[in-house]
Design a protein around this motif. Structure first.
Motif, mmCIF file in Angstrom:
data_model
loop_
_atom_site.group_PDB
_atom_site.id
_atom_site.type_symbol
_atom_site.label_atom_id
_atom_site.label_comp_id
_atom_site.label_asym_id
_atom_site.label_seq_id
_atom_site.Cartn_x
_atom_site.Cartn_y
_atom_site.Cartn_z
ATOM 1 N N PHE A 5 -13.967 8.101 111.594
ATOM 2 C CA PHE A 5 -13.205 8.882 111.114
ATOM 3 C C PHE A 5 -12.170 9.146 112.854
ATOM 4 C CE2 PHE A 5 -16.335 10.577 108.544
ATOM 5 C CZ PHE A 5 -15.529 10.132 107.597
ATOM 6 N N GLU A 6 -11.291 9.584 112.347
ATOM 7 C CA GLU A 6 -10.918 9.543 114.030
ATOM 8 C C GLU A 6 -9.756 11.490 114.141
ATOM 9 O OE1 GLU A 6 -7.390 6.821 116.282
ATOM 10 O OE2 GLU A 6 -7.890 7.973 117.424
ATOM 11 N N ALA A 7 -10.668 11.698 115.122
ATOM 12 C CA ALA A 7 -10.336 12.896 115.207
ATOM 13 C C ALA A 7 -8.947 13.285 115.619
ATOM 14 C CB ALA A 7 -11.054 13.901 116.033
ATOM 15 N N VAL B 218 -13.226 9.964 118.886
ATOM 16 C CA VAL B 218 -12.733 11.161 119.309
ATOM 17 C C VAL B 218 -11.437 10.315 120.900
ATOM 18 C CG1 VAL B 218 -12.584 13.237 120.681
ATOM 19 C CG2 VAL B 218 -14.145 13.071 119.366
ATOM 20 N N ASN B 219 -10.577 10.964 120.469
ATOM 21 C CA ASN B 219 -9.409 10.555 122.052
ATOM 22 C C ASN B 219 -10.053 11.419 123.226
ATOM 23 O OD1 ASN B 219 -6.737 8.914 120.638
ATOM 24 N ND2 ASN B 219 -7.877 10.377 119.514
ATOM 25 N N VAL B 220 -10.220 10.322 124.131
ATOM 26 C CA VAL B 220 -10.240 11.054 125.923
ATOM 27 C C VAL B 220 -9.081 11.417 126.854
ATOM 28 C CG1 VAL B 220 -12.221 10.989 127.834
ATOM 29 C CG2 VAL B 220 -13.137 10.951 124.841
ATOM 30 N N LEU C 83 -15.705 6.910 121.887
ATOM 31 C CA LEU C 83 -14.640 7.245 122.271
ATOM 32 C C LEU C 83 -13.037 6.693 122.613
ATOM 33 C CD1 LEU C 83 -17.098 9.197 125.347
ATOM 34 C CD2 LEU C 83 -16.083 10.694 123.402
ATOM 35 N N GLU C 84 -12.371 7.432 122.318
ATOM 36 C CA GLU C 84 -11.377 6.181 122.355
ATOM 37 C C GLU C 84 -10.411 6.608 123.651
ATOM 38 O OE1 GLU C 84 -8.669 6.631 118.921
ATOM 39 O OE2 GLU C 84 -10.411 5.407 117.739
ATOM 40 N N VAL C 85 -10.343 5.392 125.078
ATOM 41 C CA VAL C 85 -9.518 5.725 126.483
ATOM 42 C C VAL C 85 -8.608 4.471 126.034
ATOM 43 C CG1 VAL C 85 -11.872 6.153 127.558
ATOM 44 C CG2 VAL C 85 -11.696 4.446 127.444
ATOM 45 N N ILE D 26 -10.687 0.787 123.248
ATOM 46 C CA ILE D 26 -10.071 0.700 123.900
ATOM 47 C C ILE D 26 -8.838 1.272 122.708
ATOM 48 C CG2 ILE D 26 -8.078 -0.590 124.935
ATOM 49 C CD1 ILE D 26 -10.528 0.249 126.802
ATOM 50 N N ASP D 27 -7.736 2.700 122.659
ATOM 51 C CA ASP D 27 -7.048 2.884 121.909
ATOM 52 C C ASP D 27 -5.437 2.422 122.267
ATOM 53 O OD1 ASP D 27 -6.014 3.685 120.157
ATOM 54 O OD2 ASP D 27 -6.610 5.992 121.281
ATOM 55 N N ASP D 28 -4.372 2.159 121.562
ATOM 56 C CA ASP D 28 -3.511 0.893 121.697
ATOM 57 C C ASP D 28 -3.545 0.029 122.347
ATOM 58 O OD1 ASP D 28 -2.930 3.761 120.571
ATOM 59 O OD2 ASP D 28 -2.353 5.426 122.308
ATOM 60 N N LEU E 235 -11.365 -2.961 119.719
ATOM 61 C CA LEU E 235 -10.380 -2.637 120.650
ATOM 62 C C LEU E 235 -9.657 -2.628 119.285
ATOM 63 C CD1 LEU E 235 -9.868 -6.284 122.010
ATOM 64 C CD2 LEU E 235 -10.428 -3.849 123.212
ATOM 65 N N LYS E 236 -8.906 -1.270 119.316
ATOM 66 C CA LYS E 236 -7.573 -0.810 118.543
ATOM 67 C C LYS E 236 -6.904 -1.586 118.647
ATOM 68 C CE LYS E 236 -8.577 3.244 117.047
ATOM 69 N NZ LYS E 236 -8.595 4.718 116.631
ATOM 70 N N ILE E 237 -6.500 -2.075 117.675
ATOM 71 C CA ILE E 237 -4.543 -2.744 117.815
ATOM 72 C C ILE E 237 -3.635 -1.959 117.465
ATOM 73 C CG2 ILE E 237 -3.358 -4.817 117.884
ATOM 74 C CD1 ILE E 237 -5.956 -6.289 116.079
ATOM 75 N N ALA F 210 -7.704 -2.062 113.194
ATOM 76 C CA ALA F 210 -5.838 -2.268 113.242
ATOM 77 C C ALA F 210 -5.587 -0.719 112.763
ATOM 78 C CB ALA F 210 -5.577 -2.828 112.032
ATOM 79 N N GLU F 211 -4.448 -0.149 113.749
ATOM 80 C CA GLU F 211 -3.878 1.119 113.734
ATOM 81 C C GLU F 211 -2.815 1.039 113.227
ATOM 82 O OE1 GLU F 211 -3.523 2.203 118.143
ATOM 83 O OE2 GLU F 211 -4.931 4.238 117.463
ATOM 84 N N GLY F 212 -2.465 2.305 112.083
ATOM 85 C CA GLY F 212 -0.847 2.356 111.479
ATOM 86 C C GLY F 212 -0.745 1.365 110.680
HETATM 87 MG MG MG Z 1 -6.841 7.459 119.248
#
Ligand code: MG
Ligand code: C2E
Ligand code: MG
Length: 763
Positions: free
Chosen positions: A526-528, A587-589, A619-621, A649-651, A670-672, A706-708
């Motif tokens: 899950f992503e918070a 969790v986004n940091v 941890l998403e940075v 690595i986010d975005d 990696l989060k694309i 993959a995001e979104g």
């Molecule tokens: Mg994020």
């Protein structure tokens, strides 16, 4: 050779000189004095040889010093052998003259090399001091000596020339000490030596003139001391730098110069007033000397006044100019805007101010270095000046912010044309030493309007506000100021203030978005995501309040709360059997949190309190973390990874990170970014980009998310491209923790994503 013993030897020599000088005055018999004198002269030659061997003084200076020493020794040997009336006396006297002339030339040479930023004033003051001294030498010593001397005409002439050269030596000494180069021990020792030789000359000449009865031993003691100080100066290691200007002294010797030049001017005038010329020769010499002195003083005063005016002008210009680009700075721009507004009223013009900010300048600075950043700013300033009509004034008011004043606009549409020209001018890359760099700008425009933007300050502030709107709108565009923007600024301020209280008022909450395994279809994590419902019921999006929280530092306590809250939710779901035991929480940091020294203990405590294993926390940075202050972030992330926590690595793809940074940082996922996923189904370019990102991630051994993901076609494309995980509205919107049980149940009820591959059970 180590410089410490040789510099010690130099001080021993100086001490010896003082000791022998004192001993001569207090009672050495005459024969011993002669021997001491000779010994003093000989040791100079020895010390010169030592200096040449170890200190390697200037190649021009060294032979001059050698001639000086040899001439001195010869004169010493010769002098006692001849009588003052003897014709042979010409020889030692000529040698003394040679010593004095060589000294003067050597000193002038040193001065030429050491002279400071304002040579004319230093030389002028030196000249005044020398002319004043010359006048005294003439009146008190030279003229009486010429009058009473029983030596031959030739000897008297040579002695006179020696004394006259003393004035040049004095001039050189004064300029040496008046200059702004810092004075090393060698400079001081040489200054001391010259002073004592001049003192010796004056005592000797005073004795010769018969005006005062001064025992010869005083002049001899002065000469002996001078010789030892000379040796000490040569032996000291700093002699090798005597012809170098070196560092500039912060406290310039202005007071000393003023006192000396004033004395050099007033004393001759007083002497002139109190004493009568003896004969016509005396009268002529006095008149010419005072005339030259007056001219020197007048020229010096004119120079000082002009230099002062130039300095004043330079100060005013530098106070109003930006040092890097040479453009007007904030204060001068305000003055320009002010005067444009003052005349605008009469001729119906509405001056406009354009506020320009270079997009992502911080990234350029952080990734390419500050030198490149400076080069970009210079290139931007030149590009702006070239692109704009002559009537426009460009200024740099801070960092990457430029302001343009167009005093000739008649309304907003004219200003828009200018803004478009600027945007277009950046279509071409900037050519820097480091290579070509593309930059874009965000522009805010404010045009004079009575009662709204009517002062220089208003115009600048309003253009600035509009520029922020352009940034929010996605950068590389123009925004025109209108009054509603002021409300936004006020609103932002209100957010900033109430964000401080949001946590204790329990206005913050977390929602969660499931992450699925694309092949198995199971929810694996899950992503918070944070939500803020304000007192009045309005919901503020994280895109709006997270940047403010980062700016103000509130993100540190808020982030710590989110971490514990998210892990507690995961623990609850695991305990209730809603999700699998090894499900993960992302969790986004923000970068600010990574720079907080307490962050690592905060993560530890959250994991301990929630009983969640470290490898269940991601941890998403963002990529920016690896660029700005990377060392601190790297240290924090490395410590957390050692503990078992994982980093994503986010975005990914929206920042400027390089492959080397990806390798350097302890990253496992990696989060694309969703911008790449959106075009995935029908844009071949986007598809091949995502394929490349996945291939790169795979080769680095990274987990890919993959995001979104919003459509079934996008998900199918991801399956084809072998992306292992996905999240997005297609699977589930972010939901409140209490809704997670039903969300997962409906996902499972539909039979998992592995079988359906792209049909949302919730839709
Ligand atoms: Mg994020
Ligand atoms: P993010 O970490 O990249 O989060 C993903 C964002 O995309 C979330 O927006 C999410 O609601 C949205 N999203 C998810 N699926 C889809 C989709 O299919 N289509 C579209 N168009 N959007 C989708 P949200 O919740 O508004 O969060 C925005 C950003 O705010 C996050 O981006 C994250 O950078 C930041 N953020 C959110 N919560 C936190 C937090 O607790 N701490 C920190 N430091 N930043 C947070
Ligand atoms: Mg993201």
């Amino acid at each position: 050779m180590n410089s410490a013993p040789i510099s010690r030897l130099s001080w021993v020599l100086a001490g010896l000189g003082v000791g022998l000088g004192s001993a001569i005055i207090y009672g050495f018999p005459a024969q011993i004095i002669d021997i001491v004198y000779l010994f003093a002269a000989c040791q100079v030659v020895v010390c010169l040889a030592i200096s040449a061997r170890y200190n390697k003084p200037d190649r021009v200076l060294w032979p001059a010093l050698f001639i000086l020493a040899i001439a001195l020794v010869s004169a010493q040997v010769w002098d006692p052998l001849v009588d003052t009336t003897d014709q042979l006396q010409v020889a030692p006297e000529s040698l003394y003259l040679l010593v004095q002339v060589t000294l003067a030339i050597g000193l002038l040479f040193i001065i030429r090399r050491r002279i400071g930023n304002d040579p004319i004033s230093v030389l002028g003051d030196g000249l005044i001091a020398a002319l004043g001294s010359w006048f005294l030498i003439w009146v008190l010593l030279l003229q009486p000596t010429l009058e009473s001397s029983n030596a031959s005409v030739a000897v008297t002439a040579i002695q006179g020339a020696t004394l006259a050269t003393s004035a040049i030596v004095l001039f050189s000494l004064a300029t040496l000490l008046f200059g702004d180069a810092s004075r090393t021990p060698s400079v001081w020792l040489i200054a001391g030596a010259i002073t004592f030789t001049l003192v010796g000359d004056f005592l000797f000449a005073a004795h010769e003139s018969g005006r005062v009865q001064i025992d010869e031993k005083f002049s001899t003691a002065s000469y002996v001391l001078c010789l030892f100080l000379c040796s000490a100066a040569f032996v000291h290691p700093t002699i090798s730098t005597i012809t170098i200007h070196g560092p500039t002294r912060s406290a310039r010797p202005l007071l000393g110069r003023l006192i000396t030049t004033t004395a050099a001017l007033t004393v001759p005038v007083v002497v002139l007033a109190l004493s009568e010329p003896v004969d016509n020769n005396d009268r002529t010499v006095r008149a010419v000397s005072i005339f030259v002195l007056t001219i020197a003083v007048t020229a010096r005063v004119i120079h000082a006044v002009r230099a002062n005016a130039i300095t004043q002008r330079a100060l005013v210009v530098s106070a109003q100019t930006d040092a890097l680009t040479g453009l007007p700075n904030r204060s001068l721009m305000l003055t320009h805007v002010h005067s444009a507004l003052a005349t605008a009223e009469f001729d119906g013009r509405h001056p406009s101010v354009l506020f320009i900010d270079v997009d992502r300048f911080k990234n350029i600075n952080d990734s390419l270095g500050h030198q490149a950043g400076d080069d970009v700013l210079i290139a931007v300033s030149q590009r702006l000046e070239n692109a704009l009509p002559d009537r426009c004034i460009v200024g740099r008011i801070s960092g990457d912010e430029f302001v343009i004043l167009d005093p000739g606009t008649r309304g907003t549409s004219d200003a828009m044309l200018i803004a478009d020209t600027i945007l277009e001018s950046f279509n071409e890359p900037l050519s820097l030493r480091q290579g070509d760099v593309f930059v874009s700008t965000s522009i805010g425009v404010a045009t004079y309007k009575q009662h709204v933007s009517s002062t220089a300050d208003d115009l600048l502030r309003h253009a600035d506000t509009a520029m922020y709107r352009a940034k929010d709108a996605g950068r590389n565009c123009v925004a025109i100021f209108d009054e509603s923007m002021l409300e936004r600024v006020t609103q932002r301020l209100a957010i900033e203030t109430s964000l401080y209280r949001a946590l204790e008022r329990r206005e913050l909450r977390l929602v969660h978005q499931p992450i699925i395994d694309v092949d198995l279809g199971d929810v694996v994590g899950f992503e918070a995501l944070m939500r803020w419902t304000r007192e009045d019921g309005s919901i503020v999006s994280p895109a709006e309040f997270i940047p403010i929280a980062e700016e103000t530092g509130t993100i540190v306590p808020i982030g710590a709360w989110a971490l514990l809250e998210a892990l507690t939710h995961l623990r609850g779901w695991i305990n209730e059997g809603i999700c699998s035991r090894d499900a993960t929480m992302s969790v986004n940091v923000s970068p600010r949190q990574l720079h907080d020294p307490n962050f690592v203990p905060v993560v530890h405590e959250a994991l301990l309190r929630s009983h969640i294993a470290p490898d269940q926390l991601w941890l998403e940075v963002t990529e920016g973390v690896m660029i700005a202050q990377p060392d601190q972030a790297l240290d924090t992330l490395t410590r957390l990874c050692e503990y078992g926590v994982r980093v994503a690595i986010d975005d990914f793809g929206t920042g400027y990170s390089s492959l080397s940074l990806l390798q350097k940082f302890p990253i496992q996922r990696l989060k694309i970014d969703q911008s790449f996923i959106h075009g995935l189904a029908d844009d071949l370019g986007a598809r091949s980009l995502v394929r490349t990102i996945i291939a790169m991630g795979d080769s680095l051994g990274l987990d890919m998310v993959a995001e979104g993901v919003e459509t079934a076609a996008q998900l199918r494309a991801l399956v084809d491209l072998r992306c292992s995980k996905a999240q997005g509205y297609l699977i589930s919107h972010p939901v409140a923790p209490s809704m997670m049980a039903t969300t997962i149940a409906s996902l499972e009820q539909f039979g998992g994503w592995s079988k359906t591959k792209g049909q949302n059970p919730n839709s």
